[in-house]
Every structure is written in C-alpha cells, then in structure tokens.
Write an enzyme that holds these catalytic residues in place. Structure first.
Site, PDB file in Angstrom:
ATOM      1  N   GLN A   1      98.676  67.053  21.880  1.00  0.00           N
ATOM      2  CA  GLN A   1      97.573  66.546  22.515  1.00  0.00           C
ATOM      3  C   GLN A   1      96.303  66.607  21.495  1.00  0.00           C
ATOM      4  OE1 GLN A   1      95.907  65.437  24.819  1.00  0.00           O
ATOM      5  NE2 GLN A   1      94.640  65.437  23.172  1.00  0.00           N
ATOM      6  N   CYS A   2      96.624  65.896  20.014  1.00  0.00           N
ATOM      7  CA  CYS A   2      95.724  65.899  19.077  1.00  0.00           C
ATOM      8  C   CYS A   2      94.785  66.198  18.843  1.00  0.00           C
ATOM      9  CB  CYS A   2      96.436  64.723  18.479  1.00  0.00           C
ATOM     10  SG  CYS A   2      98.044  65.352  17.637  1.00  0.00           S
TER      11      CYS A   2
ATOM     12  N   TYR B   1      94.488  68.342  29.967  1.00  0.00           N
ATOM     13  CA  TYR B   1      93.847  67.102  30.390  1.00  0.00           C
ATOM     14  C   TYR B   1      93.774  66.649  31.761  1.00  0.00           C
ATOM     15  CZ  TYR B   1      91.325  68.916  26.295  1.00  0.00           C
ATOM     16  OH  TYR B   1      90.265  69.432  25.336  1.00  0.00           O
TER      17      TYR B   1
ATOM     18  N   MET C   1      95.034  61.515  28.440  1.00  0.00           N
ATOM     19  CA  MET C   1      94.493  61.524  27.179  1.00  0.00           C
ATOM     20  C   MET C   1      95.674  60.293  26.935  1.00  0.00           C
ATOM     21  SD  MET C   1      93.556  63.208  24.621  1.00  0.00           S
ATOM     22  CE  MET C   1      93.202  61.829  23.082  1.00  0.00           C
ATOM     23  N   GLU C   2      94.449  58.888  26.430  1.00  0.00           N
ATOM     24  CA  GLU C   2      94.380  57.848  26.121  1.00  0.00           C
ATOM     25  C   GLU C   2      95.281  57.046  25.019  1.00  0.00           C
ATOM     26  OE1 GLU C   2      92.333  59.558  25.763  1.00  0.00           O
ATOM     27  OE2 GLU C   2      90.448  58.996  23.526  1.00  0.00           O
TER      28      GLU C   2
ATOM     29  N   HIS D   1      90.053  54.907  33.682  1.00  0.00           N
ATOM     30  CA  HIS D   1      89.872  55.859  32.876  1.00  0.00           C
ATOM     31  C   HIS D   1      90.355  55.386  31.385  1.00  0.00           C
ATOM     32  CE1 HIS D   1      86.686  58.361  30.956  1.00  0.00           C
ATOM     33  NE2 HIS D   1      88.123  58.760  30.336  1.00  0.00           N
ATOM     34  N   GLU D   2      91.228  55.997  31.479  1.00  0.00           N
ATOM     35  CA  GLU D   2      92.752  56.058  30.234  1.00  0.00           C
ATOM     36  C   GLU D   2      92.321  54.147  29.457  1.00  0.00           C
ATOM     37  OE1 GLU D   2      92.184  59.103  28.697  1.00  0.00           O
ATOM     38  OE2 GLU D   2      91.644  59.811  30.565  1.00  0.00           O
TER      39      GLU D   2
ATOM     40  N   HIS E   1      90.212  53.854  28.075  1.00  0.00           N
ATOM     41  CA  HIS E   1      89.812  53.713  26.640  1.00  0.00           C
ATOM     42  C   HIS E   1      90.557  52.603  25.321  1.00  0.00           C
ATOM     43  CE1 HIS E   1      88.045  57.634  26.165  1.00  0.00           C
ATOM     44  NE2 HIS E   1      88.482  58.045  27.174  1.00  0.00           N
TER      45      HIS E   1
ATOM     46  N   GLU F   1      83.416  58.163  25.202  1.00  0.00           N
ATOM     47  CA  GLU F   1      83.260  58.624  27.293  1.00  0.00           C
ATOM     48  C   GLU F   1      82.603  57.896  27.565  1.00  0.00           C
ATOM     49  OE1 GLU F   1      86.244  59.676  27.696  1.00  0.00           O
ATOM     50  OE2 GLU F   1      87.285  60.583  25.995  1.00  0.00           O
TER      51      GLU F   1
ATOM     52  N   ASP G   1      86.141  71.958  20.447  1.00  0.00           N
ATOM     53  CA  ASP G   1      87.087  72.261  21.400  1.00  0.00           C
ATOM     54  C   ASP G   1      85.877  73.398  22.795  1.00  0.00           C
ATOM     55  OD1 ASP G   1      89.293  71.140  21.573  1.00  0.00           O
ATOM     56  OD2 ASP G   1      90.286  72.999  20.987  1.00  0.00           O
TER      57      ASP G   1
ATOM     58  N   TYR H   1      80.550  61.956  28.891  1.00  0.00           N
ATOM     59  CA  TYR H   1      80.860  61.382  29.703  1.00  0.00           C
ATOM     60  C   TYR H   1      79.656  60.716  30.735  1.00  0.00           C
ATOM     61  CZ  TYR H   1      85.740  63.393  28.699  1.00  0.00           C
ATOM     62  OH  TYR H   1      86.482  63.606  28.281  1.00  0.00           O
TER      63      TYR H   1
END
Ligand code: BES
Ligand code: ZN
Length: 615
Positions: A132-133, A265, A268-269, A293-294, A297, A316, A373, A381
């Site tokens: 998860q970058c 999460y 994640m897109e 949502h993804e 993105h 977002e 973070d 959002y």
C-alpha cells in the site's frame, strides 16, 4: 520553483520517465530483493547529482549507464525516510537521459508492505504479501522520486514461489519458470501509461480469479472469488457510466483484488487493479459505491493527479463528486442527495475529531513537517465534494458542472496539478460567469479551518425516515420504549440503516436501556454488513454496554480497515473502565497488524512506539 514537502528527491533537476523493476519476493526473510532501473531526464545542464527517496532500504550498488556510481545515504527523517544521493560518473545536459540502476533490498518492516503468515490468510496454507504505497510509502519498497508530481511508465518482473501468483497495478504480460530457480515463477507486468510512484502496487499470494466483465476480473484467495464476483457484478456498468461522464478509460484492464482483512483502506485505486477490503462483501452490493469511487480515480487521481499531498482534495473531492454522479446515473438524483448528506456528516465528524481550529481541517492544508498519514481524514473528500457541489449549484446544475469536470480532466490528463491551476481553469471555463465565481469566499473554503462557509441544502426524501426514527429514539423516555417495534427498520435499506445509526452517533449517548431495547427489537448484533456493524458497536460501547466491549474489540482486530479499527479502539479507550483492555488487546495484536494501522492506532491509544506486548 516547485517543491514537495514530503519528498527529498530532486524533482527540479531531473524527472523519472520509466522504471524497470526486477524483484524477488523472499517470504522467509520477508524482503524484496532485486533492482530498480530508472530512466531519468535531466532538466538542467551539467546535471550529475540526483537524490532519490528511500526508507529502510539496504542499498547494495548503484550504476549509471552501466558505470559504477558513488552514493551516500543521508540521515533518516521520521516520515520522509532517508535521501539517497547519487553522483553520476559523468555530466549530462538538459533533455538528455541517463539510466540509473539501484541494486537493493527492502526491510522486513517496510511501511509499504504487509507480510502475512499462512495462518493470517483464508486458505491457511500459503503466505501472502501486499503493498500500500499511497501516500509516501513507495520509497520503502522502491528507491524512487516518491512525489505525485512525477509520472512515469513501468515494467516489472517479479519472482515468487511457484504455488503463488503475483499481480501488480499494470497489465499482465505473461509468466514463466524462474531461470535461476525452478521452484519459482517470474510474473511480468507492463504499465504503458505514465503514473505517479504511489500507484505502484504488488501482491503475492495463493490467488485465483474469475472474469466479471469484458475488461474485468476479480482476484482473491479462492475462498472469496465467488462472493466477490457477485458483489462486484455491476463493475462494467459502472465503467461505462463513468466513461460517459468523464471520457474514455485509458488503462485497458480494470480488475479488482479482494485483499485479506488487514488491508487498511476500503479501496485503493491501483491502476488496472483496484485493491478492495473484504469488508465490502456485504452480500447485497450495498457497499459498491467504494468500487464506483475507485473506478472514478481512473480519471481524477490517476490521470489528473494532485501535485503534492497538500492538494489531495483535487484527487479525493473530484473522485467523490464523480462517484456520486455514477450513483445518480445508476440510482437516482435523490440517492446522490442522500449520500451527499451522509458525507456532510462525515465531514462534521472529522472537524470534531481534529477540532474546528485545526489547520488539518483546511481544504488545502500546509503539510510542511506533517506526516500525510496523520493528516488523513474525510476533510479532503467531503469539504472537497461540498465545494464542488456548491459550484455546481452556482454554475447551473449537475450536467453543466460535470461538463466542466470532464473538460478539466481532458485539459490536465497525464499531468499533476495544484489547486491554483484547477481554480484558474475553472475561471477560464466559466468565463461568462466570473462575477458569480468572484462572490465565492475562496479563502474560507480553502485556507480556513472548520466547516465550510456555505451549508448545502440537500433533498431529504430518503433521509426523512432515518431522521424520524433516530429522533424518536433520542426523545424517548423509559416509558416510551414500548412504542418501538421490530418492524420500524423493515422498510429501511442498508443505506438508510447506516444513516439512522450515524445520526444517533452524532447525539449524546443513548441510555443503556434504550440500546438494549434496540437490540431486542432490531437484533443489530446479527448484522454482518461492516458499515452497519461498525456503527452499532460504537453506539453500544458509547452507552457503556459492557458485554459489547469484547465484540467491538473483536471487530477492531478481525479486520484492519483504518476507518473501522481506529474508531473502535478509540471508543473502547474512551470507556474509562476498559481503557487498559483496549491497550492490552492492541498490544497483543500489534505485531500481526499492518504497519500503518498499528502506528496510527498506537498514537490514538497514546501507546509508545516501542512499548512491548508484555507477554
Ligand atoms: N486513495 C484512497 C485511499 C488512500 C488515501 C490510501 C490516502 C492511502 C492514503 C481511496 O481511493 C479511498 O478514498 N478509499 C476510501 C473509499 C471511499 C471514500 C468510498 C476508503 O478507503 O474508505
Ligand atoms: Zn479515493
């Protein structure tokens, strides 16, 4: 001069154009080992020194165009990591390219990676690795210019034990036996669309897949493939709806990977391969807005990208706007209004949590010396959505404003943008309505903490039943409890049940007798929809229902979605009598948790980063 407060890399003197990755996944040592080869373009003459972002990487050697290059690692910054300075053995001029190869190894505690034991998987037989970058963790996996302002293509070869499958945020490009080890397979991937480093993603596990559309498959451990395929069956319809709204989908494939429960999460897109939490598997597609949502993105975020994390709302806010436009097309305008109202409440919660004067509640916060973070919340959002919705009303409605968003996407596709660039384009596009735009209090919207200066009036048709029932519970005296019936919630959809519970969570805690009565009648304990269960358990603990404390802690640890896990731990921690229990349970699970979740929950429970489990 542009700068990224979250990156040490030299983005003013050179830019990465392509990345070639060659990695070996070592489950025994819990490391990735291999090489990253970056093709860089110089932005200045006499270019010979560059800095890359790293975090906890072991650098073995560096070469430039095949010649050995010297390098030094600087000192470690708490969240930015360690700058890697590379001196080329030659100069290049502006416009020229150089190929820099870094041989390296990741750390077992890399913040981008979670290594799961077989026991932590559904199949219990094979280990599992996922990355998860976003936002700034890619540097713990690949030495790179880890800034969303830099976009490049990539190609990767990943060697994994032969019982496992590797997937990445790219198009699959075949696989074959590892020529160095017949017990392993090399999987190849290509990403021909330039994208920022935070979208690089890698997974290795006992994965299977199933087709769910002409350009889509679902991937997961075999235990979840069937469920995932039916939960996400609307994917192609959503993609087509999004294309009508935003323009062509440029990434080729759109797959969905359902991760193990510790994925931090909802979604994640990652390009070509959205990552999704298994807590979306509600059984009734009611949480599919996360997929909408993804998917969104793919335009806002992945094609048009925030230049730094200070402009995260561009990613977002626009994505929530598009997500709700998809909801509008597939469901109704009333449904969009209902979801928008729920979003306003989420914004209110975030503002309450940070405090109304916190600079982190600015739409465009300063992230100088702030860990992204720690800044993460609903603000970008929902304040972002609220601004776009406000502009939609001022500019002439959803159709008119969606045309602007589409045009903005076309204008800035394949690049990274700042809030000023967005705003300038807005003024250019609506050049006949500049008078109206000039009346917007931009400073209040963007650079002032707290709730927005304008509160939109959303249609309440779908919310009315939720509001009425929640008000009835809030106002009820002990003797009124017999006025409630099992059937009160029978006509409410899952969306409305979620809204009903959210409304109760915004008020003072209900008396314990009320909550117990609610359980007797509605049997909310039996609900497995994660969004319902999460709110219900918080409601119970808030009313000091002691028997529900272990149930809440169970949900907090059985899945690891930050949106659920942190508030559940916080809720128990706030219950004085069980504060120690919350800390004890956290410490007992910490080692098996995702590194980012563990770090953020530790902060929430005021646990020292080094505090041991005591067992
Ligand atoms: N890109 C985010 C997730 C993210 C943001 C990860 C920042 C790391 C840092 C993703 O698109 C997202 O917003 N997911 C939401 C979905 C929701 C808003 C529908 C989530 O995870 O809940
Ligand atoms: Zn998002």
């Amino acid at each position: 001069m542009s700068a990224d407060p979250c990156s040490f890399s030299s983005i003013n003197s050179c830019l990465t154009k392509h990345l070639n990755l060659c990695l070996n996944v070592d489950f025994t040592k819990r490391v990735l080992k291999g090489r990253a080869t970056l093709t860089l373009e110089a932005l200045e003459d006499r270019f010979s020194v560059l800095t890359l972002d790293t975090r906890d990487l072991k650098i073995i050697s560096v070469s430039a165009n095949g010649q050995e290059a010297s390098f030094t690692l600087g000192s470690k910054h708490s969240f930015k990591g360690t700058p890697l300075e590379i001196r080329l053995p030659f100069d290049i001029s502006r416009g020229q390219h150089v190929i820099v190869e870094v041989k390296y190894e990741t750390s077992p505690s890399a913040t981008a990676l979670q290594w799961l034991t077989p026991e932590q998987t559904a199949g219990k037989k094979y280990p599992y690795l996922f990355s998860q970058c976003q936002a700034h963790h890619c540097r713990s996996m690949v030495p790179c210019q880890d800034s969303p302002s830099v976009k490049h293509t990539y190609y990767a070869q990943v060697s994994v034990p032969k019982d496992l499958v590797a997937v990445m945020s790219a198009v699959r490009d075949g696989h074959e036996m590892d020529p160095q080890d017949s017990e392993r397979i090399v999987y190849r991937f290509r990403q021909p669309v330039p994208m920022p480093s935070y979208l690089i993603a890698i997974v290795a596990g006992a994965l299977e897949s199933r087709e769910i559309g002409p350009r889509s498959r679902v991937w997961s451990e075999k235990e979840f493939v069937h469920q995932a395929a039916s939960e996400f069956s609307e994917t192609e319809q959503m993609l087509q709806t999004a294309e009508k709204l935003a323009g062509p989908y440029v990434w080729g494939q759109y797959d969905i990977l359902v991760l193990p429960p510790s994925f931090p999460y909802g979604g994640m897109e990652n390009p070509c391969l959205t990552f999704a939490t298994p807590t979306l598997l509600a059984g009734d597609k009611s949480l599919s807005n996360v997929i909408a949502h993804e998917i969104s993105h793919s335009w806002t975020g992945n094609l048009v990208t925030n230049k730094t994390w200070e402009h995260f709302w561009l990613n977002e806010g626009h994505t929530v706007y598009l997500e709700r436009m998809i909801g509008r097309s597939m469901e109704s305008e009333q449904f969009r209004q209902f979801k928008a109202m729920g979003g306003w409440k989420d914004l209110q919660d975030s503002v309450n949590t940070f405090g109304p004067n916190s600079p982190l509640t600015n739409l465009v916060p300063s992230l100088q010396d702030v860990d992204p973070d720690d800044a993460f919340s609903s603000v970008p959002y929902e304040k972002g959505f609220a601004l776009l919705y406000h502009l939609e009303e001022l500019m002439g409605g959803p159709e008119v404003f969606m045309e602007f968003v589409k045009s903005y996407i076309q204008m800035f596709a394949y690049s990274s943008v700042t809030t000023d660039q967005w705003k300038n384009y807005l003024f250019t596009y609506f050049k006949d309505k500049v008078d109206i735009l000039n009346k917007v209090d931009w400073n209040a919207w963007m650079y002032t903490p707290g709730m927005p200066p304008v509160k939109p009036q959303y249609d309440t048709t779908l919310a009315d039943a939720c509001i009425a029932l929640s008000q009835k519970w809030i106002k009820a005296k002990e003797q009124d409890l017999n006025g409630f019936k099992e059937s009160d919630i029978k006509t409410l959809s899952s969306h409305q049940l979620i809204e009903f519970l959210s409304l109760l969570l915004q008020e003072d805690p209900l008396p314990l007798t009320h909550v117990k009565k609610m359980q007797d009648l509605y049997n909310l304990n039996s609900y497995m929809n994660s969004e319902i269960r999460f709110r219900w358990l918080r409601l119970c603990v808030r009313s000091k229902w002691e028997e529900m404390v272990p149930v809440a802690l169970k949900m907090a640890t059985e899945q690891g979605r930050l949106k659920f896990t942190r508030p559940l731990f916080r809720q128990v921690y706030t219950f004085e009598k069980y504060r120690e229990e919350a800390v004890r349970v956290f410490l007992a699970h910490r080692a098996a948790m995702h590194p980012v979740t563990a770090g953020l929950v530790a902060k929430a429970l005021k646990v020292e980063q080094s505090q041991s489990t005591g067992v």
